[in-house]
Design a protein around this motif. Sequence first.
Motif, PDB file in Angstrom:
ATOM      1  N   MET A   1       0.993  -0.892  -0.007  1.00 55.66           N
ATOM      2  CA  MET A   1      -0.207   0.003  -0.161  1.00 55.66           C
ATOM      3  C   MET A   1       1.191   1.350   0.017  1.00 55.66           C
ATOM      4  SD  MET A   1      -2.541   1.210   2.634  1.00 55.66           S
ATOM      5  CE  MET A   1      -4.220   1.601   2.388  1.00 55.66           C
ATOM      6  N   ALA A   2       0.284   2.401  -0.380  1.00 61.27           N
ATOM      7  CA  ALA A   2       1.493   2.902  -1.052  1.00 61.27           C
ATOM      8  C   ALA A   2       0.716   3.989   0.047  1.00 61.27           C
ATOM      9  CB  ALA A   2       1.075   4.417  -1.929  1.00 61.27           C
ATOM     10  N   HIS A   3       2.352   5.009   0.399  1.00 67.50           N
ATOM     11  CA  HIS A   3       2.002   6.025   1.661  1.00 67.50           C
ATOM     12  C   HIS A   3       2.294   7.727   0.971  1.00 67.50           C
ATOM     13  CE1 HIS A   3       1.154   2.928   4.928  1.00 67.50           C
ATOM     14  NE2 HIS A   3       3.012   2.724   4.305  1.00 67.50           N
ATOM     15  N   GLU A   4       1.448   8.225   1.543  1.00 61.64           N
ATOM     16  CA  GLU A   4       1.101   9.644   1.239  1.00 61.64           C
ATOM     17  C   GLU A   4       2.997  10.226   1.523  1.00 61.64           C
ATOM     18  OE1 GLU A   4       0.118  14.153   2.191  1.00 61.64           O
ATOM     19  OE2 GLU A   4      -1.681  12.351   2.927  1.00 61.64           O
ATOM     20  N   VAL A   5       3.596  10.966   0.756  1.00 66.42           N
ATOM     21  CA  VAL A   5       5.236  10.713   1.157  1.00 66.42           C
ATOM     22  C   VAL A   5       4.940  12.474   2.168  1.00 66.42           C
ATOM     23  CG1 VAL A   5       7.473  11.703   0.496  1.00 66.42           C
ATOM     24  CG2 VAL A   5       5.967  10.085  -0.559  1.00 66.42           C
ATOM     25  N   ILE A   6       4.919  12.857   3.463  1.00 69.71           N
ATOM     26  CA  ILE A   6       5.304  13.725   4.494  1.00 69.71           C
ATOM     27  C   ILE A   6       6.694  14.309   4.493  1.00 69.71           C
ATOM     28  CG2 ILE A   6       4.307  14.644   6.506  1.00 69.71           C
ATOM     29  CD1 ILE A   6       2.052  13.172   6.243  1.00 69.71           C
ATOM     30  N   PRO A   7       7.641  15.043   3.922  1.00 71.41           N
ATOM     31  CA  PRO A   7       8.902  15.120   4.310  1.00 71.41           C
ATOM     32  C   PRO A   7       8.731  15.525   5.810  1.00 71.41           C
ATOM     33  CG  PRO A   7       8.068  17.208   2.513  1.00 71.41           C
ATOM     34  CD  PRO A   7       6.706  16.593   3.282  1.00 71.41           C
ATOM     35  N   GLY A   8       9.892  14.243   6.118  1.00 72.10           N
ATOM     36  CA  GLY A   8      10.605  14.766   7.542  1.00 72.10           C
ATOM     37  C   GLY A   8       9.515  14.051   8.791  1.00 72.10           C
ATOM     38  N   ILE A   9       9.095  12.744   7.416  1.00 73.66           N
ATOM     39  CA  ILE A   9       8.114  12.164   8.389  1.00 73.66           C
ATOM     40  C   ILE A   9       7.824  10.537   7.487  1.00 73.66           C
ATOM     41  CG2 ILE A   9       5.873  10.533   8.918  1.00 73.66           C
ATOM     42  CD1 ILE A   9       4.564  13.470   9.577  1.00 73.66           C
ATOM     43  N   ASP A  10       8.630   9.341   8.069  1.00 66.19           N
ATOM     44  CA  ASP A  10       8.727   7.833   7.699  1.00 66.19           C
ATOM     45  C   ASP A  10       7.604   7.006   7.781  1.00 66.19           C
ATOM     46  OD1 ASP A  10       8.871   5.659   6.297  1.00 66.19           O
ATOM     47  OD2 ASP A  10      11.166   5.496   6.398  1.00 66.19           O
ATOM     48  N   LEU A  11       6.866   6.702   7.600  1.00 63.18           N
ATOM     49  CA  LEU A  11       5.138   6.050   8.083  1.00 63.18           C
ATOM     50  C   LEU A  11       6.080   4.787   8.461  1.00 63.18           C
ATOM     51  CD1 LEU A  11       2.429   7.038   5.885  1.00 63.18           C
ATOM     52  CD2 LEU A  11       3.262   7.730   8.320  1.00 63.18           C
ATOM     53  N   ASP A  12       7.151   4.516   7.810  1.00 63.39           N
ATOM     54  CA  ASP A  12       7.103   2.888   7.721  1.00 63.39           C
ATOM     55  C   ASP A  12       8.626   2.986   8.353  1.00 63.39           C
ATOM     56  OD1 ASP A  12       5.544   1.751   6.061  1.00 63.39           O
ATOM     57  OD2 ASP A  12       6.871   2.528   4.378  1.00 63.39           O
ATOM     58  N   ALA A  13       9.160   3.588   9.680  1.00 61.89           N
ATOM     59  CA  ALA A  13      10.089   3.350  10.261  1.00 61.89           C
ATOM     60  C   ALA A  13      10.176   3.289  11.520  1.00 61.89           C
ATOM     61  CB  ALA A  13      10.902   5.307  10.491  1.00 61.89           C
ATOM     62  N   LYS A  14      10.642   1.905  11.777  1.00 62.24           N
ATOM     63  CA  LYS A  14      10.072   1.241  13.078  1.00 62.24           C
ATOM     64  C   LYS A  14      10.888   1.568  14.460  1.00 62.24           C
ATOM     65  CE  LYS A  14       8.140  -2.348  11.222  1.00 62.24           C
ATOM     66  NZ  LYS A  14       6.793  -3.094  11.113  1.00 62.24           N
ATOM     67  N   PRO A  15      10.151   2.037  15.837  1.00 70.18           N
ATOM     68  CA  PRO A  15      11.017   2.412  17.069  1.00 70.18           C
ATOM     69  C   PRO A  15      12.390   1.688  17.525  1.00 70.18           C
ATOM     70  CG  PRO A  15       8.630   1.745  17.191  1.00 70.18           C
ATOM     71  CD  PRO A  15       9.095   1.036  15.745  1.00 70.18           C
ATOM     72  N   SER A  16      13.229   2.094  17.422  1.00 69.37           N
ATOM     73  CA  SER A  16      14.607   1.952  17.858  1.00 69.37           C
ATOM     74  C   SER A  16      14.556   0.650  19.035  1.00 69.37           C
ATOM     75  CB  SER A  16      15.549   3.142  18.398  1.00 69.37           C
ATOM     76  OG  SER A  16      15.772   3.968  18.988  1.00 69.37           O
ATOM     77  N   GLY A  17      13.523   0.899  19.532  1.00 65.16           N
ATOM     78  CA  GLY A  17      13.734   0.566  21.152  1.00 65.16           C
ATOM     79  C   GLY A  17      12.616   0.944  22.071  1.00 65.16           C
ATOM     80  N   GLU A  18      12.420   0.341  23.077  1.00 67.24           N
ATOM     81  CA  GLU A  18      11.330   0.847  23.649  1.00 67.24           C
ATOM     82  C   GLU A  18      11.630   1.895  24.877  1.00 67.24           C
ATOM     83  OE1 GLU A  18      10.767  -3.477  26.269  1.00 67.24           O
ATOM     84  OE2 GLU A  18       9.635  -3.834  24.574  1.00 67.24           O
ATOM     85  N   GLY A  19      13.368   1.915  24.580  1.00 65.49           N
ATOM     86  CA  GLY A  19      13.404   3.230  25.783  1.00 65.49           C
ATOM     87  C   GLY A  19      14.528   4.079  25.149  1.00 65.49           C
ATOM     88  N   CYS A  20      14.888   5.420  25.902  1.00 66.47           N
ATOM     89  CA  CYS A  20      15.768   6.256  25.258  1.00 66.47           C
ATOM     90  C   CYS A  20      17.333   5.358  24.781  1.00 66.47           C
ATOM     91  CB  CYS A  20      15.919   7.044  26.099  1.00 66.47           C
ATOM     92  SG  CYS A  20      17.685   8.176  25.533  1.00 66.47           S
ATOM     93  N   ALA A  21      17.005   5.993  24.152  1.00 64.50           N
ATOM     94  CA  ALA A  21      18.729   4.849  22.614  1.00 64.50           C
ATOM     95  C   ALA A  21      19.809   5.003  24.211  1.00 64.50           C
ATOM     96  CB  ALA A  21      18.797   5.094  21.297  1.00 64.50           C
ATOM     97  N   GLU A  22      20.475   6.711  24.086  1.00 64.13           N
ATOM     98  CA  GLU A  22      21.049   6.859  24.305  1.00 64.13           C
ATOM     99  C   GLU A  22      21.449   7.467  25.574  1.00 64.13           C
ATOM    100  OE1 GLU A  22      20.252   9.463  20.692  1.00 64.13           O
ATOM    101  OE2 GLU A  22      19.585   8.809  22.470  1.00 64.13           O
ATOM    102  N   CYS A  23      19.855   6.570  26.311  1.00 66.63           N
ATOM    103  CA  CYS A  23      20.245   6.639  28.386  1.00 66.63           C
ATOM    104  C   CYS A  23      20.616   5.345  28.747  1.00 66.63           C
ATOM    105  CB  CYS A  23      18.700   7.294  28.935  1.00 66.63           C
ATOM    106  SG  CYS A  23      18.198   8.368  28.685  1.00 66.63           S
TER     107      CYS A  23
END
Length: 119
Positions: free
Chosen positions: A1-23
């Motif tokens: 399914m094609a998504h509307e392109v919004i500059p600065g938003i990627d609908l398919d990008a998964k979260p990097s984890g369950e908490g703050c990556a740097e912390c």
Amino acid sequence: MAHEVIPGIDLDAKPSGEGCAECLAGDGPGWWMHLRRCAECGHIGCCDSSPSQHGTKHAKQSGHPFITSFEPGETWFWNVDTQEYYEGPELAAPTSHPRSQPTPGPRGAVPADWERHLH
């Protein structure tokens, strides 16, 4: 399914984890008040009330202007460049940290006097 392109938003990008990556990697005191998600790459960072403010730091350093809440039940977007709130599209799941994770978090890392450390 094609998504509307919004500059600065990627609908398919998964979260990097369950908490703050740097912390969680040892940058700063290792705990946060609330979590923020980069709407472009999925990076999870801590909010501006948290001691380390990794969410906004990531947005400014990466050039990814939109962050969104990674808290259960919150759906707002914030543009760090324009300092404005937005309503945005639903991002790839999960859209929040697990409800079992405490706020502030993570469990076992939050000091007893955590309120004194907030911004």
